[in-house]
Design an enzyme around this catalytic site. Structure first.
Site, PDB file in Angstrom:
ATOM      1  N   LYS A 118       0.817  -1.220   0.000  1.00  0.00           N
ATOM      2  CA  LYS A 118       0.000   0.000   0.000  1.00  0.00           C
ATOM      3  C   LYS A 118       0.848   1.266   0.000  1.00  0.00           C
ATOM      4  O   LYS A 118       0.452   2.277  -0.568  1.00  0.00           O
ATOM      5  CB  LYS A 118      -0.982   0.003   1.177  1.00  0.00           C
ATOM      6  CG  LYS A 118      -2.090  -1.026   1.008  1.00  0.00           C
ATOM      7  CD  LYS A 118      -3.344  -0.675   1.788  1.00  0.00           C
ATOM      8  CE  LYS A 118      -4.479  -1.589   1.328  1.00  0.00           C
ATOM      9  NZ  LYS A 118      -5.724  -1.417   2.040  1.00  0.00           N
ATOM     10  N   LYS A 202      -5.811  -7.639  -7.328  1.00  0.00           N
ATOM     11  CA  LYS A 202      -7.006  -7.791  -6.501  1.00  0.00           C
ATOM     12  C   LYS A 202      -8.067  -6.755  -6.864  1.00  0.00           C
ATOM     13  O   LYS A 202      -7.723  -5.592  -7.112  1.00  0.00           O
ATOM     14  CB  LYS A 202      -6.571  -7.584  -5.043  1.00  0.00           C
ATOM     15  CG  LYS A 202      -7.594  -7.939  -4.007  1.00  0.00           C
ATOM     16  CD  LYS A 202      -7.033  -7.713  -2.605  1.00  0.00           C
ATOM     17  CE  LYS A 202      -7.381  -6.339  -2.091  1.00  0.00           C
ATOM     18  NZ  LYS A 202      -7.752  -6.241  -0.696  1.00  0.00           N
ATOM     19  N   LYS A 205     -11.290  -1.309  -3.725  1.00  0.00           N
ATOM     20  CA  LYS A 205     -12.022  -0.040  -3.719  1.00  0.00           C
ATOM     21  C   LYS A 205     -11.171   1.082  -4.273  1.00  0.00           C
ATOM     22  O   LYS A 205     -11.674   2.043  -4.847  1.00  0.00           O
ATOM     23  CB  LYS A 205     -12.407   0.348  -2.283  1.00  0.00           C
ATOM     24  CG  LYS A 205     -13.366  -0.589  -1.608  1.00  0.00           C
ATOM     25  CD  LYS A 205     -13.795   0.019  -0.271  1.00  0.00           C
ATOM     26  CE  LYS A 205     -13.927  -1.047   0.790  1.00  0.00           C
ATOM     27  NZ  LYS A 205     -12.661  -1.295   1.516  1.00  0.00           N
TER      28      LYS A 205
HETATM   29  N1  AQP Z   1     -10.731  -8.599  -4.023  1.00  0.00           N
HETATM   30  C1  AQP Z   1     -11.096  -9.191  -2.894  1.00  0.00           C
HETATM   31  N2  AQP Z   1     -11.397 -10.503  -2.881  1.00  0.00           N
HETATM   32  C2  AQP Z   1     -11.787 -11.112  -1.730  1.00  0.00           C
HETATM   33  N3  AQP Z   1     -11.906 -10.470  -0.550  1.00  0.00           N
HETATM   34  C3  AQP Z   1     -11.622  -9.156  -0.526  1.00  0.00           C
HETATM   35  N4  AQP Z   1     -11.635  -8.237   0.463  1.00  0.00           N
HETATM   36  C4  AQP Z   1     -11.278  -7.041  -0.033  1.00  0.00           C
HETATM   37  N5  AQP Z   1     -11.009  -7.145  -1.337  1.00  0.00           N
HETATM   38  C5  AQP Z   1     -11.208  -8.442  -1.683  1.00  0.00           C
HETATM   39  C6  AQP Z   1     -12.002  -8.531   1.831  1.00  0.00           C
HETATM   40  O1  AQP Z   1     -12.953  -7.579   2.251  1.00  0.00           O
HETATM   41  C7  AQP Z   1     -12.783  -7.339   3.648  1.00  0.00           C
HETATM   42  C8  AQP Z   1     -12.739  -5.871   3.890  1.00  0.00           C
HETATM   43  O2  AQP Z   1     -11.640  -5.299   3.278  1.00  0.00           O
HETATM   44  P1  AQP Z   1     -11.199  -3.833   3.696  1.00  0.00           P
HETATM   45  O3  AQP Z   1     -12.170  -2.861   3.212  1.00  0.00           O
HETATM   46  O4  AQP Z   1     -10.967  -3.777   5.145  1.00  0.00           O
HETATM   47  O5  AQP Z   1      -9.803  -3.615   3.066  1.00  0.00           O
HETATM   48  P2  AQP Z   1      -9.098  -4.165   1.821  1.00  0.00           P
HETATM   49  O6  AQP Z   1      -8.867  -5.628   1.935  1.00  0.00           O
HETATM   50  O7  AQP Z   1      -7.889  -3.327   1.647  1.00  0.00           O
HETATM   51  O8  AQP Z   1     -10.197  -3.909   0.697  1.00  0.00           O
HETATM   52  P3  AQP Z   1     -10.098  -3.078  -0.606  1.00  0.00           P
HETATM   53  O9  AQP Z   1     -11.421  -3.161  -1.268  1.00  0.00           O
HETATM   54  O10 AQP Z   1      -8.909  -3.459  -1.411  1.00  0.00           O
HETATM   55  O11 AQP Z   1      -9.958  -1.604  -0.066  1.00  0.00           O
HETATM   56  P4  AQP Z   1      -8.820  -0.547  -0.271  1.00  0.00           P
HETATM   57  O12 AQP Z   1      -8.763  -0.320  -1.749  1.00  0.00           O
HETATM   58  O13 AQP Z   1      -9.311   0.631   0.485  1.00  0.00           O
HETATM   59  O14 AQP Z   1      -7.559  -1.120   0.269  1.00  0.00           O
HETATM   60  C9  AQP Z   1     -11.509  -8.047   4.075  1.00  0.00           C
HETATM   61  O15 AQP Z   1     -11.866  -9.255   4.754  1.00  0.00           O
HETATM   62  C10 AQP Z   1     -10.824  -8.345   2.786  1.00  0.00           C
HETATM   63  O16 AQP Z   1     -10.043  -9.502   2.847  1.00  0.00           O
END
Ligand code: AQP
Length: 338
Positions: A118, A202, A205
């Site tokens: 990140k 992946k 968001k």
């Molecule tokens: N692509 C994914 N596939 C499966 N699981 C996912 N999760 C996130 N993306 C995927 C799961 O969603 C939960 C919440 O995630 P988060 O919002 O706490 O943070 P993250 O994993 O960093 O999600 P994002 O969407 O990628 O957000 P940003 O872009 O802000 O970093 C977790 O259980 C995660 O595993």
């Protein structure tokens, strides 16, 4: 006495209100939480303090927090049984995080791969919050002495760290078994949903391309359009799992179809063996719309009444605080802070 007997089963998990909830959050996390509610008490947090670790818009944060809560409820989390609340409203998270910052070791945090991913190349410019994010996550879990944490593949390393921190706290302060060793909960069949634009990245968001993800607020037309435009390769769909080697986009789209229609990946492969992507994408769009449209409709209805969502979140925060406050009081006593 066994750990299980010492600590009452309790599930804790959360999502950051950093953007629009997407199919990865749904299939990889929230959908899997729904059946857990019948087995154990559950706490599902909207982790807004985590959302501050990278660039964020303070004006948008309250709306995004409500949107995640609406996404939980629309997906089947029952706010009358499970606890749904915003992390910042229960001060134990931040207070315990400080104590645990003083327990965790810099060497442990230096090994966290998500920080490296990140922060990217410009690590010096990343916030200290992003660096200590895994300690706050440990505090989120341990503030409730949660025993089970459903986590995506990407969060497994952070949960390991939470276990190490719990163990070190118990040892350092001669408080055997005070904190449990939280266990990861078995992931659903789709631990990782990949971007529609790149089968090796992946779905996220924060991906700058909105076409990379299907969000829970997308209309039927937007879903169909994103699937139509999803990256593929020139070959037809494979006859067997072996045929998915080095075809990340095909594997991702078939895995998404399998998860949306509750069939195995092998069954999905068999259903579309030898077919062209165009035919498969039509069926995938239909499955996605069938699954996501009712969720979207409920989210729209819930978000039309922000006062009601705030009431649900406030009630959840009071219930969460009632669990966390006595644990924090014990931590203060153990550490000489009271
Ligand atoms: N692509 C994914 N596939 C499966 N699981 C996912 N999760 C996130 N993306 C995927 C799961 O969603 C939960 C919440 O995630 P988060 O919002 O706490 O943070 P993250 O994993 O960093 O999600 P994002 O969407 O990628 O957000 P940003 O872009 O802000 O970093 C977790 O259980 C995660 O595993």
């Amino acid at each position: 006495m066994s750990e299980k007997a010492l600590h009452k089963p309790l599930v804790f998990s959360g999502v950051q209100p950093t953007g629009d909830l997407h199919l990865g959050n749904y299939l990889g996390a929230i959908k899997n939480w729904v059946p857990m509610q019948a087995e154990k008490p559950c706490i599902f947090c909207v982790v807004d303090l985590h959302a501050m670790t990278a660039e964020f818009d303070p004006r948008a944060l309250p709306g995004k927090t409500r949107e995640v809560a609406a996404g939980y409820i629309a997906s089947g989390i029952n706010p009358d049984t499970s606890i749904i609340f915003a992390q910042s409203r229960v001060s134990a998270h931040a207070e315990l995080a400080w104590v645990l910052n003083c327990v965790a070791r810099i060497g442990w945090l230096n090994r966290m791969t998500q920080f490296k991913d990140k922060a990217g190349k410009n690590r010096e410019a990343a916030s200290v919050g992003l660096y200590v994010y895994p300690v706050l996550m440990a505090a989120d879990i341990l503030a409730y002495k949660a025993t089970h944490v459903p986590v995506g593949e990407d969060q497994k390393q952070h949960l390991e760290l939470a276990r190490d921190i719990a163990q070190k706290f118990n040892n350092d302060f001669d408080a055997p078994d005070f904190f449990p060793q939280p266990e990861p909960l078995i992931l659903g069949p789709t631990p990782r949903v990949m971007s529609l634009r790149d089968g090796k990245a992946k779905m996220s968001k924060s991906d700058p391309s909105a076409a990379s993800r299907i969000t829970l607020m997308d209309s039927a037309d937007e879903i169909a359009d994103k699937i139509r435009r999803a990256k593929t390769d020139p070959d037809n769909l494979p006859e067997s799992r072996d045929g998915l080697a080095n075809r990340p986009e095909a594997e991702n789209l078939l895995s998404i179809f399998a998860a949306l229609t509750d069939v195995s990946l092998d069954q999905a492969i068999a259903q579309f063996a030898g077919k062209q992507f165009s035919a498969f994408k039509g069926a995938l769009a239909e499955a996605a719309v069938a699954k996501l449209s009712p969720i979207r409709d409920t989210m729209v209805r819930l978000m039309g009444d922000p006062a009601e969502l705030d009431r649900i979140l406030a009630k959840g925060a009071a219930r969460a605080d009632a669990i966390a406050a006595p644990i924090l009081a014990e931590v203060k006593k153990i550490t000489g802070l009271s």
